[in-house]
Design an enzyme around this catalytic site. Structure first.
Site, PDB file in Angstrom:
ATOM      1  N   ASP A   1       0.849  -1.185   0.000  1.00  0.00           N
ATOM      2  CA  ASP A   1       0.000   0.000   0.000  1.00  0.00           C
ATOM      3  C   ASP A   1       0.898   1.254   0.000  1.00  0.00           C
ATOM      4  OD1 ASP A   1      -3.132   0.639   0.601  1.00  0.00           O
ATOM      5  OD2 ASP A   1      -1.875   2.074   1.675  1.00  0.00           O
ATOM      6  N   TRP A   2       0.593   2.249   0.839  1.00  0.00           N
ATOM      7  CA  TRP A   2       1.428   3.459   0.881  1.00  0.00           C
ATOM      8  C   TRP A   2       2.842   3.180   1.380  1.00  0.00           C
ATOM      9  CZ3 TRP A   2       1.962   8.485  -0.417  1.00  0.00           C
ATOM     10  CH2 TRP A   2       0.902   9.093  -1.083  1.00  0.00           C
TER      11      TRP A   2
ATOM     12  N   HIS B   1      -6.488  -7.183   0.718  1.00  0.00           N
ATOM     13  CA  HIS B   1      -5.549  -6.067   0.560  1.00  0.00           C
ATOM     14  C   HIS B   1      -4.510  -6.061   1.664  1.00  0.00           C
ATOM     15  CE1 HIS B   1      -4.037  -2.201  -0.710  1.00  0.00           C
ATOM     16  NE2 HIS B   1      -4.258  -1.698   0.487  1.00  0.00           N
TER      17      HIS B   1
ATOM     18  N   ASP C   1      -7.253  -9.050  -3.697  1.00  0.00           N
ATOM     19  CA  ASP C   1      -7.299  -7.594  -3.528  1.00  0.00           C
ATOM     20  C   ASP C   1      -7.812  -6.958  -4.817  1.00  0.00           C
ATOM     21  OD1 ASP C   1      -7.009  -4.961  -2.866  1.00  0.00           O
ATOM     22  OD2 ASP C   1      -4.823  -4.945  -2.946  1.00  0.00           O
TER      23      ASP C   1
ATOM     24  N   TRP D   1     -15.614  11.984   1.241  1.00  0.00           N
ATOM     25  CA  TRP D   1     -16.957  12.473   1.472  1.00  0.00           C
ATOM     26  C   TRP D   1     -17.709  11.789   2.601  1.00  0.00           C
ATOM     27  CZ3 TRP D   1     -17.301  16.899  -0.709  1.00  0.00           C
ATOM     28  CH2 TRP D   1     -16.706  17.136  -1.959  1.00  0.00           C
TER      29      TRP D   1
END
Length: 310
Positions: free
Chosen positions: A133-134, A287, A258, A179
């Protein structure tokens, strides 16, 4: 608080230690290092785990969004027991590390800069990078910027985007992070695993974020991924130039479940010279593969760490 170079000081939040008091399955000592934001001079404290022999070859485990080093709790011990020094930091904005309070404080370049300061201050070398991931977006940029400090890479469920359209599942996640009125970190991570996390594990992922004020980094990170139009794309392409000549071991261990990164190994295998001849593998899970198949990820790490010239 103070400012230098014309940029205001960053308002920083620090999760109280009491928030982590009930976590019982993370038996590792905490270490801290203070860096400074290059634009404002604001001090930022980075938390990291440091296990295993101090003079051993190093494995750097880098987490992603919206997790922290707790994600690697099933992997740190086995890799250290195999004779390696394991370091697992919390990115700024996550875990026990300091958390800038404004979304505008977070940029991709700032994160790379913060973690580069941390890595250089600890003078880490002979590193096998394990990332997801990051952890890959930041970790691979560090390896590209300082290739002499890295001896190998194990990549799972991540990448180094350089423009182009966002995959539909990621676009949905990005919109949700922007959001949704609620952003329940632990439940989000639970949805990204194949096995169901326990209530205690979900609470451990929630622990760094006592309330919404602490979630600026977690909220903004999806918007910083450099797909088309993102200002980080040129820096990504510069990093790719390094990896297109990277001949050190580079092993891909993506998962089979994932929807966001499935097939991502195809962007590396063949393009990165160091992928040639590596025992690339598919792990079983979602993931957050560290939760679903930690043994498989550990095996991939030990494969590279044991053959990368150490």
């Amino acid at each position: 608080m103070f400012a230098i170079k014309g940029r205001p000081a960053i308002k920083v939040l620090r999760t109280p230690d009491a928030a982590f008091a009930d976590i019982s399955d993370f038996p590792f000592a905490s270490h801290y290092l203070e860096i400074r934001d290059a634009g404002s001079g604001t001090p930022l404290r980075i938390h990291y785990i440091d296990e295993g022999p101090r003079d051993a070859p190093m494995v750097l485990m880098m987490h992603g969004e919206p997790t922290w080093s707790y994600l690697y709790r099933h992997m740190i011990g086995p890799v250290a027991a195999a004779g390696y020094r394991v370091i697992a930091p919390d990115l700024v904005g996550f875990g026990r590390s300091d958390k800038p309070a404004a979304k505008s404080d977070y940029t991709y370049a700032a994160h790379v800069g913060w973690m580069r300061q941390w890595l250089e201050a600890l003078d880490l070398t002979n590193i096998t990078l394990a990332c997801q991931d990051w952890g890959s977006l930041v970790g691979l940029r560090l390896a590209a910027a300082m290739p002499d400090r890295f001896s190998g890479v194990v990549l799972s469920n991540g990448g180094l985007p350089e423009g182009g359209p966002a995959p539909r599942p990621f676009a949905i996640w990005r919109a949700f992070s922007k959001w949704s009125p609620l952003f329940p970190i632990g439940r989000i991570i639970n949805k990204g695993t194949k096995r169901a996390l326990s209530d205690a594990e979900i609470a451990a992922y929630d622990a760094p974020f006592p309330d919404a004020r602490y979630k600026a980094g977690a909220r903004i990170f999806p918007a910083l991924v450099p797909f088309a139009g993102n200002p980080a794309v040129p820096d990504q392409r510069t990093a790719w130039q390094v990896f297109e000549a990277w001949d050190k071991p580079f092993l891909c261990a993506f998962s089979n479940g994932d929807p966001i990164t499935r097939g991502g190994e195809s962007r590396f295998i063949g393009r990165v010279p160091g992928t040639a001849g590596q025992p690339h593998r598919t792990l079983n899970g979602g993931h957050f593969i560290q939760e679903d198949d930690p043994a498989g990820f550990v095996a991939a790490i030990l494969e590279v760490a044991g053959r990368d010239g150490q």
